[in-house]
Write a protein that holds these residues in place. Structure first.
Motif, PDB file in Angstrom:
ATOM      1  N   THR A  29     -68.368  21.475  18.509  1.00 45.13           N
ATOM      2  CA  THR A  29     -69.551  21.291  17.666  1.00 45.13           C
ATOM      3  C   THR A  29     -70.129  22.629  17.218  1.00 45.13           C
ATOM      4  O   THR A  29     -69.889  23.669  17.849  1.00 45.13           O
ATOM      5  N   TRP A  78     -73.451  24.376  14.364  1.00 43.90           N
ATOM      6  CA  TRP A  78     -74.501  24.170  13.358  1.00 43.90           C
ATOM      7  C   TRP A  78     -74.941  25.520  12.803  1.00 43.90           C
ATOM      8  O   TRP A  78     -74.770  26.567  13.439  1.00 43.90           O
ATOM      9  N   ASP A  83     -73.884  21.057   9.968  1.00 44.13           N
ATOM     10  CA  ASP A  83     -73.616  20.731  11.369  1.00 44.13           C
ATOM     11  C   ASP A  83     -72.369  19.856  11.441  1.00 44.13           C
ATOM     12  O   ASP A  83     -72.094  19.079  10.529  1.00 44.13           O
ATOM     13  N   ASP A  97     -70.312  17.330  14.277  1.00 49.96           N
ATOM     14  CA  ASP A  97     -70.168  16.611  15.549  1.00 49.96           C
ATOM     15  C   ASP A  97     -71.281  16.945  16.554  1.00 49.96           C
ATOM     16  O   ASP A  97     -70.998  17.265  17.724  1.00 49.96           O
ATOM     17  N   LEU A  98     -72.516  16.871  16.116  1.00 54.45           N
ATOM     18  CA  LEU A  98     -73.610  17.046  17.062  1.00 54.45           C
ATOM     19  C   LEU A  98     -73.599  15.887  18.059  1.00 54.45           C
ATOM     20  O   LEU A  98     -73.346  14.735  17.685  1.00 54.45           O
ATOM     21  N   PRO A 122     -75.114  12.900  20.469  1.00 53.43           N
ATOM     22  CA  PRO A 122     -76.202  11.952  20.167  1.00 53.43           C
ATOM     23  C   PRO A 122     -77.580  12.483  20.522  1.00 53.43           C
ATOM     24  O   PRO A 122     -78.561  12.201  19.823  1.00 53.43           O
ATOM     25  N   SER A 157     -78.667  14.496  17.667  1.00 51.60           N
ATOM     26  CA  SER A 157     -78.725  13.738  16.415  1.00 51.60           C
ATOM     27  C   SER A 157     -79.836  12.697  16.429  1.00 51.60           C
ATOM     28  O   SER A 157     -80.034  11.991  15.440  1.00 51.60           O
ATOM     29  N   TRP A 158     -80.563  12.623  17.537  1.00 48.77           N
ATOM     30  CA  TRP A 158     -81.607  11.608  17.733  1.00 48.77           C
ATOM     31  C   TRP A 158     -82.648  11.671  16.610  1.00 48.77           C
ATOM     32  O   TRP A 158     -83.124  12.744  16.235  1.00 48.77           O
ATOM     33  N   ALA A 210     -82.585  11.211  13.214  1.00 48.76           N
ATOM     34  CA  ALA A 210     -82.239  12.030  12.043  1.00 48.76           C
ATOM     35  C   ALA A 210     -82.275  13.527  12.358  1.00 48.76           C
ATOM     36  O   ALA A 210     -82.819  14.334  11.592  1.00 48.76           O
ATOM     37  N   LYS A 211     -81.707  13.875  13.559  1.00 48.98           N
ATOM     38  CA  LYS A 211     -81.559  15.284  13.978  1.00 48.98           C
ATOM     39  C   LYS A 211     -82.912  15.967  14.205  1.00 48.98           C
ATOM     40  O   LYS A 211     -83.033  17.191  14.012  1.00 48.98           O
TER      41      LYS A 211
END
Length: 486
Positions: free
Chosen positions: A45, A47, A62, A64-65, A67, A70-71, A73-74
């Motif tokens: 990953t 970013w 970014d 493959d952040l 979860p 990514s919570w 909407a990041k």
């Protein structure tokens, strides 16, 4: 570094260099480069943050952040502060660095935002080109808490390439923005120059036109004790640029407020304030010129009244007084005929002066008005028009006044009843030529009144940026040529 690592580094740099040389969309380019970097280095990953000179950061790419990051909407990636952002803004992060732990991941674990995919640490490297800094590149992998020197060297090499590409793109977008703003400035100037308004109306028109053309949040314009403004409707912090101007007797200040204003905006606002200064100074001069022209018209009418109607009425008075002692019917009859002629001539002169004050037919265009005026003066005027006459009101009025003065001169001095007016209307220029077949004159020996009339015509034309020429010879008539660029 073994041969395999060396080949991996060269392969990565080559692939990324090829990607960076394609396209001019920054976010798409950064997303593609980051994906290529992670693929070649076998990291999971990454970013990229872009950071402006004020320290405000934006997540622009970014891959493959987990979860937890990514919570919502990041949200964990886009709010709050962290060690790498702080060090970057403190200007102490100037090379690739191993991060002991990531505060954003620590917060994700603490507040149970989701799975971290076993990622606890990341490496960070500044994106820069020379002395210019643009943001941060961060990469991570599960169970990886430290990056070797050769890995950091590779990240620094890639980050330098990215920084160079960002600089190139910023230069490209800046030049594109500059070109678009100058084009907008040109259209703005053309639109505003077409306005024929008082300073009070013009200042409000200028502010509205700036708002429509440039979309800045707040605009305030002060000029010669007048003021107009459009207040920003936002709660966000705004940058402000003030540009004073002083042109001739016109002074003022243009103030622009917006969320972001860069050096190009500053350059355009400077040019814009200068344009406004010239525009308002021209408006002031035109208003003064109209006042002077009005005074000249009054003086000319007073002179014409004295030279024509007043003299005729004086002659009428003397003739009528002499008739009281006449006994001879023939002489009395001749005197009455003479009085009738004088009164008719005085009436004609008065009609001419009244027509000049309120011309009949000008609403139908200057060509129609000049033809009607010639008919009223009992001149045989042949009028020709080529093209479509579509000129500003100020030029149309000038053509009318100059044509009127020329026909008056033909009637009074040329000893002819024939005249010709030729108007040529083109896209870039308008010409008017007035000819007569009269006796002509020597320009150096004209009387004072006629000289004032000629100089008045020339001043009218040149005041609006036109050219005025007169050709005449004793015994060969007179030709007046007026030309206006469009």
């Amino acid at each position: 570094m073994d041969r395999h690592q060396e080949m991996t580094k060269l392969k990565t740099i080559k692939a990324i260099a090829e990607t960076l040389n394609q396209g001019n969309n920054m976010e798409e380019m950064l997303q593609t480069v980051l994906k290529e970097l992670l693929h070649v280095t076998e990291l999971q990953t990454g970013w990229i943050y872009l950071i402006d000179p004020e320290g405000n950061y934006q997540l622009v790419a970014d891959i493959d952040l987990p979860p937890a990051l990514s919570w919502q909407a990041k949200k964990p990636m886009c709010e709050g502060n962290c060690w790498c952002i702080k060090e970057y803004n403190d200007n102490t992060l100037n090379r690739a660095f191993n991060i002991i732990g990531c505060k954003r991941i620590e917060n994700a674990i603490k507040y149970q935002w989701g799975e971290t995919n076993e990622i606890t640490h990341h490496a960070t490297v500044p994106l820069q080109a020379g002395d210019e800094r643009f943001g941060l590149l961060n990469v991570a992998a599960p169970h990886k808490s430290r990056f070797e020197k050769n890995e950091l060297d590779l990240l620094e090499a890639v980050a330098f390439q990215i920084g160079t590409a960002i600089k190139r793109m910023k230069l490209y977008h800046n030049e594109q923005k500059r070109a678009e703003l100058y084009q907008t400035l040109g259209q703005f100037s053309a639109n505003l120059n077409a306005q024929r308004a008082t300073e009070e109306d013009l200042i409000h028109c200028a502010v509205n036109e700036i708002y429509r053309a440039f979309f800045w949040s707040g605009i305030e314009l002060q000029c010669n004790q007048l003021k107009a403004a459009i207040q920003p409707i936002t709660n966000k912090p705004l940058h402000t640029i003030e540009k004073p101007f002083q042109i001739g007797e016109t002074s003022g200040k243009l103030t622009i407020s917006h969320e972001q204003l860069d050096s190009i905006d500053n350059e355009i606002i400077q040019k814009l304030s200068h344009h406004l200064g010239i525009l308002f100074e021209n408006t002031r001069i035109e208003a003064k010129s109209r006042e002077i022209a009005l005074i000249q018209e009054r003086n000319r009418l007073a002179r014409d009244l004295h030279d024509s109607v007043n003299q005729l009425l004086f002659s009428l008075s003397l003739t009528a007084r002499g008739m009281k002692d006449l006994k001879d019917l023939d002489k009395l009859h001749n005197s009455l005929s003479y009085i009738q002629e004088l009164s008719q001539e005085a009436l004609q002169e008065m009609r001419s002066l009244i027509w000049q004050l309120r011309p009949s037919g000008l609403e139908n265009g200057v060509i129609s008005a000049l033809k009607s005026y010639g008919d009223m003066l009992k001149l045989n005027v042949n009028v020709e028009l080529s093209g479509v006459l579509n000129v500003p009101h100020s030029i149309e009025e000038c053509l009318w006044r100059v044509g009127q003065e020329a026909l008056n001169n033909i009637k009074k001095h040329a000893h002819t009843s024939r005249a010709k007016i030729n108007v040529q209307a083109g896209r870039k220029q308008v010409n008017m030529i007035i000819e007569d077949e009269g006796i002509g004159f020597d320009p150096d020996t004209v009387k004072n009144g006629a000289s004032i009339g000629l100089s008045s015509m020339r001043e009218r034309v040149e005041l609006l940026g036109g050219s005025f020429q007169m050709n005449t010879t004793v015994g060969k008539g007179t030709v007046l040529s007026i030309s206006f660029p469009m």
